[in-house]
Design an enzyme around this catalytic site. Structure first.
Site, PDB file in Angstrom:
ATOM      1  N   SER A 127       0.830  -1.201   0.000  1.00  0.00           N
ATOM      2  CA  SER A 127       0.000   0.000   0.000  1.00  0.00           C
ATOM      3  C   SER A 127       0.867   1.254   0.000  1.00  0.00           C
ATOM      4  O   SER A 127       1.961   1.272   0.583  1.00  0.00           O
ATOM      5  CB  SER A 127      -0.906   0.005   1.235  1.00  0.00           C
ATOM      6  OG  SER A 127      -1.506   1.273   1.424  1.00  0.00           O
ATOM      7  N   GLU A 129       0.282   3.622   1.764  1.00  0.00           N
ATOM      8  CA  GLU A 129       0.348   4.048   3.161  1.00  0.00           C
ATOM      9  C   GLU A 129       1.654   3.609   3.823  1.00  0.00           C
ATOM     10  O   GLU A 129       2.001   4.108   4.893  1.00  0.00           O
ATOM     11  CB  GLU A 129      -0.842   3.491   3.945  1.00  0.00           C
ATOM     12  CG  GLU A 129      -2.191   4.092   3.576  1.00  0.00           C
ATOM     13  CD  GLU A 129      -2.365   5.525   4.075  1.00  0.00           C
ATOM     14  OE1 GLU A 129      -1.674   5.895   5.055  1.00  0.00           O
ATOM     15  OE2 GLU A 129      -3.165   6.267   3.493  1.00  0.00           O
ATOM     16  N   TYR A 151      -2.082   0.515  10.214  1.00  0.00           N
ATOM     17  CA  TYR A 151      -2.282  -0.168   8.934  1.00  0.00           C
ATOM     18  C   TYR A 151      -1.008  -0.100   8.093  1.00  0.00           C
ATOM     19  O   TYR A 151      -0.539  -1.110   7.551  1.00  0.00           O
ATOM     20  CB  TYR A 151      -3.451   0.456   8.171  1.00  0.00           C
ATOM     21  CG  TYR A 151      -3.568  -0.008   6.752  1.00  0.00           C
ATOM     22  CD1 TYR A 151      -4.023  -1.279   6.446  1.00  0.00           C
ATOM     23  CD2 TYR A 151      -3.196   0.828   5.689  1.00  0.00           C
ATOM     24  CE1 TYR A 151      -4.110  -1.717   5.128  1.00  0.00           C
ATOM     25  CE2 TYR A 151      -3.285   0.405   4.377  1.00  0.00           C
ATOM     26  CZ  TYR A 151      -3.750  -0.867   4.096  1.00  0.00           C
ATOM     27  OH  TYR A 151      -3.825  -1.291   2.796  1.00  0.00           O
TER      28      TYR A 151
END
Length: 326
Positions: A127, A129, A151
């Site tokens: 991801s 992120e 996350y």
């Protein structure tokens, strides 16, 4: 006929990937929680049109034995590990569950590949992120990670687990560092879907307000249907590797809202309320991907543009709203 196993097949990406692989002539298998079979209408709604074409297996990412048994039974040629607790804001509320599920689940899947079917090509869903508070923009495969959420941390761990299994056990294990990708199948908790659904409901007179957090957050938004092709291309390469998939463009949350509401003839300023409670404890202000490697090595490029994506999502929610589906 090649066999593919998808974890997270009930999600947005899983459903598009299942369609894509079926079109390629694959035998498609998916891992789902046992509870999904008890509430098919709710939990399998993205797969409703595919249920007679795919094979679903009850297993849990929290149980290595159940995962191993599925691999032993199927012996897939390719495994796409998409399952995760993927809502960033929720990861702050329940960081222990997010980290345990995402990291252990990835570890279990990798171990099952190694022990039961080491020839299987493995894909890990990374991801953007993972970059978090990145030191440079745009971000590519060489950009250092600086995750700003549980996350993101869990995805960094999964990325390095995948790399370790590739290097230590010679598995064909690749990671896709996918930037934000959306669609009409996006979960209702994600900001893009909140916006498209709110625009549809307000236009239809079913709602009058939308509360959002940081309107200035910038994201690289693409179409999920484009990105599943990048996943597949990674596993067709002779050698495994890690690739960024993105559009190379950024837009703010406000821009997404402006376009969505303008598309239905509304002024977003009259309906959107900024709610400080919806801000993250540690915000990521800008994520923008450089997909040069994917373009050069895989021959992959995104097709759907930002404005097309917004219209696609609003059109779908207008249709669902008119049909009484919320």
């Amino acid at each position: 006929m090649k066999k593919a196993l998808i974890t997270g097949i009930t999600g947005q990406d899983g459903s598009y990937l299942a369609e894509f692989l079926l079109d390629k002539g694959y035998e498609v298998h998916g891992i789902v929680r046992r509870v999904a079979f008890e509430n098919v209408e709710h939990r399998l709604w993205r797969l409703r049109h595919l249920l007679d074409k795919i094979h679903l297996h009850a297993a849990s990412l929290e149980s290595y034995a159940s995962i191993f048994n599925v691999f032993e039974k199927i012996k897939p040629d390719e495994c796409y590990h998409l399952a995760a607790q993927s809502f960033v804001s929720y990861s702050f509320e329940d960081e222990f569950s997010t980290i345990n599920t995402n990291i252990n689940g990835t570890h279990y899947i990798l171990s099952a590949v190694k022990e039961a079917n080491p020839a299987c090509h493995f894909y890990f869903a990374g991801s953007s992120e993972m970059f978090g508070q990145a030191e440079k923009t745009p971000q590519n495969e060489d950009t250092p990670f600086h995750p700003r959420s549980p996350y993101g941390i869990s995805k960094v761990a999964g990325y390095y687990l995948t790399m370790n299994y590739r290097e230590a056990y010679n598995l064909h294990a690749s990671s896709g560092i996918l930037f934000n990708h959306e669609s009409p199948r996006r979960g209702y908790e994600f900001v893009t879907r909140k916006i498209s659904l709110a625009a549809a409901k307000i236009k239809s007179g079913l709602s009058h307000e939308l509360r959002l957090g940081n309107l200035e957050a910038k994201r690289d938004w693409g179409f999920a249907g484009d990105y599943v092709k990048a996943m597949w291309l990674m596993l067709q390469q002779e050698k495994p590797g890690d690739y960024v998939a993105a559009t190379g463009e950024t837009h703010t949350v406000q821009e997404f809202a402006e376009q969505a509401f303008a598309y239905v003839g509304l002024d977003w300023k009259k309906y959107i309320v900024v709610d400080e409670k919806l801000h993250r404890p540690s915000e990521v202000n800008i994520l923008e991907g450089d997909y040069s490697k994917a373009k050069m090595v895989l021959g992959w490029e995104p097709k759907i543009k930002f404005n097309e994506l917004v219209k696609m999502m609003v059109d779908a929610d207008l249709a669902r709203t008119k049909a009484g589906i919320n």
